[in-house]
Design an enzyme around this catalytic site. Structure first.
Site, PDB file in Angstrom:
ATOM      1  N   GLU A  34      48.115  72.903 -67.008  1.00 41.22           N
ATOM      2  CA  GLU A  34      47.117  71.916 -67.391  1.00 41.22           C
ATOM      3  C   GLU A  34      45.772  72.544 -67.741  1.00 41.22           C
ATOM      4  O   GLU A  34      45.053  72.023 -68.593  1.00 41.22           O
ATOM      5  CB  GLU A  34      46.912  70.920 -66.244  1.00 41.22           C
ATOM      6  CG  GLU A  34      48.141  70.087 -65.902  1.00 41.22           C
ATOM      7  CD  GLU A  34      48.494  69.101 -66.992  1.00 41.22           C
ATOM      8  OE1 GLU A  34      47.584  68.450 -67.529  1.00 41.22           O
ATOM      9  OE2 GLU A  34      49.684  68.982 -67.320  1.00 41.22           O
ATOM     10  N   ASP A  40      43.868  63.066 -77.858  1.00 39.57           N
ATOM     11  CA  ASP A  40      45.285  62.711 -77.781  1.00 39.57           C
ATOM     12  C   ASP A  40      45.486  61.202 -77.769  1.00 39.57           C
ATOM     13  O   ASP A  40      46.577  60.716 -77.477  1.00 39.57           O
ATOM     14  CB  ASP A  40      45.932  63.334 -76.540  1.00 39.57           C
ATOM     15  CG  ASP A  40      45.340  62.815 -75.243  1.00 39.57           C
ATOM     16  OD1 ASP A  40      44.297  62.116 -75.285  1.00 39.57           O
ATOM     17  OD2 ASP A  40      45.909  63.108 -74.175  1.00 39.57           O
ATOM     18  N   THR A  79      39.924  62.712 -70.619  1.00 38.70           N
ATOM     19  CA  THR A  79      40.868  63.260 -69.654  1.00 38.70           C
ATOM     20  C   THR A  79      40.051  64.057 -68.644  1.00 38.70           C
ATOM     21  O   THR A  79      39.184  64.840 -69.032  1.00 38.70           O
ATOM     22  CB  THR A  79      41.889  64.168 -70.356  1.00 38.70           C
ATOM     23  OG1 THR A  79      42.660  63.382 -71.252  1.00 38.70           O
ATOM     24  CG2 THR A  79      42.804  64.841 -69.351  1.00 38.70           C
TER      25      THR A  79
END
Length: 337
Positions: A121, A139, A144
């Protein structure tokens, strides 16, 4: 972003994860519990690369109702499938769940699991440095952020910020809740910019905020994944494979969610709890996971499966014994002990 159903009641969460099989409850390790021994780790990542941020297509499970004191009613843990006693429920499994050294809820193994996830990640084994991480990786899921990539567009970020408010009502992120509640299913930053990212980083200095992230990581991802893996009779590697999958793909039963991936694997092999061979079943699960990843261009690189989890499986390391060496996206990582 696919249109997703409204959050399901907590009572149905385990059923969604389990598919056709019942789930055995398991008590998760305390998020704040320190590892029994700090692992020695090395890696060779670039300064800032985030290759593997979440692919989630479903919302996190709904939180249970809380009592005035803030504790979930009817449970001391508030985790799906959990209970205050940790006693197992009914199951048709022919074998008992994996326990002992192969149990990912062991604090040391849990820390190792977090490091392996972070290698994919965040291109770093330092998962605790990710409490402050936040960016829009374009995305379609908005911002995020955090240790498992909570997303402003997939529902898990708002749940985590709500939990932070429960723990500490007067906090720097509480003012963003109305905006976050409107952004589920959207890539928009409406109501968040221009100060949300800087306020998130400020919040990350607060130990209460870090606890809120770990609590929600466990409630939504770690505990359901490990609970299901134990019900399937899997040791630490299988428990990790489930956890890594649910972090990227989210809970649910669609083809590209955790439940759908598990269902695809069950069509190819039986888990140990059904009398199957653990290595054969895990190979089938990793095949199904890789196939799901290839359906989205942003996650078509399956090296977190091929040069990491398959390496451990081919070595027969079902208990994730250290030392561990693997690669993700061509970068090498190592955990000595």
């Amino acid at each position: 972003m696919p249109i997703r159903p409204a959050p399901l009641p907590l009572a149905l969460t385990a059923l969604l994860l389990a598919g056709a099989l019942p789930v055995l409850p398991a008590a998760a390790a305390s998020p704040s519990a320190p590892p029994s021994a700090a692992p020695t780790t090395t890696s060779t990542p670039p300064a800032s690369t985030n290759h593997g941020r979440p692919h989630r297509t479903t919302q996190p499970p709904a939180k249970p109702p809380t009592t005035p004191g803030g504790s979930p009613s009817g449970s001391s843990s508030g985790k799906p499938g959990g209970s205050s006693s940790g006693s197992p429920g009914s199951s048709s499994s022919s074998k008992p769940p994996a326990t002992g050294s192969g149990d990912l809820t062991d604090p040391r193994l849990k820390d190792i699991a977090q490091q392996i996830v972070s290698s994919a990640e965040n291109s770093s084994l330092d998962w605790k440095a990710q409490f402050a991480y936040i960016e829009d990786i374009k995305d379609g899921r908005g911002y995020t952020a955090g240790i498992v990539g909570f997303c402003s567009g997939t529902g898990d970020m708002v749940e985590m910020v709500r939990h932070y408010r429960e723990l500490k009502p007067d906090n720097v992120l509480a003012k963003y809740l109305p905006a976050l509640e409107k952004l589920d299913g959207s890539a928009s930053h409406n109501g968040l910019d221009p100060d949300f990212t800087s306020d998130w980083k400020k919040a990350a200095q607060d130990p209460v905020f870090r606890k809120a992230q770990e609590d929600e990581r466990d409630r939504v991802y770690f505990t359901p994944a490990v609970t299901q893996a134990k019900a399937d009779g899997l040791h630490a590697l299988g428990q990790f494979a489930y956890y890594d999958a649910i972090v990227m793909h989210g809970p649910g039963n669609s083809a590209d969610s955790f439940g759908g991936i598990r269902a695809a694997a069950l069509k190819k092999a039986k888990p140990p709890a059904q009398g199957g061979d653990e290595k054969a079943y895990l190979a089938a699960f990793l095949d199904a996971r890789a196939a799901a990843m290839r359906t989205e261009a942003a996650h078509s690189d399956t090296s977190r499966i091929d040069t990491a989890q398959r390496v451990f499986l081919q070595a027969g390391n079902l208990d994730l014994h250290t030392p561990l060496s693997w690669k993700v996206y061509g970068e090498s990582f190592h955990i000595d002990k």
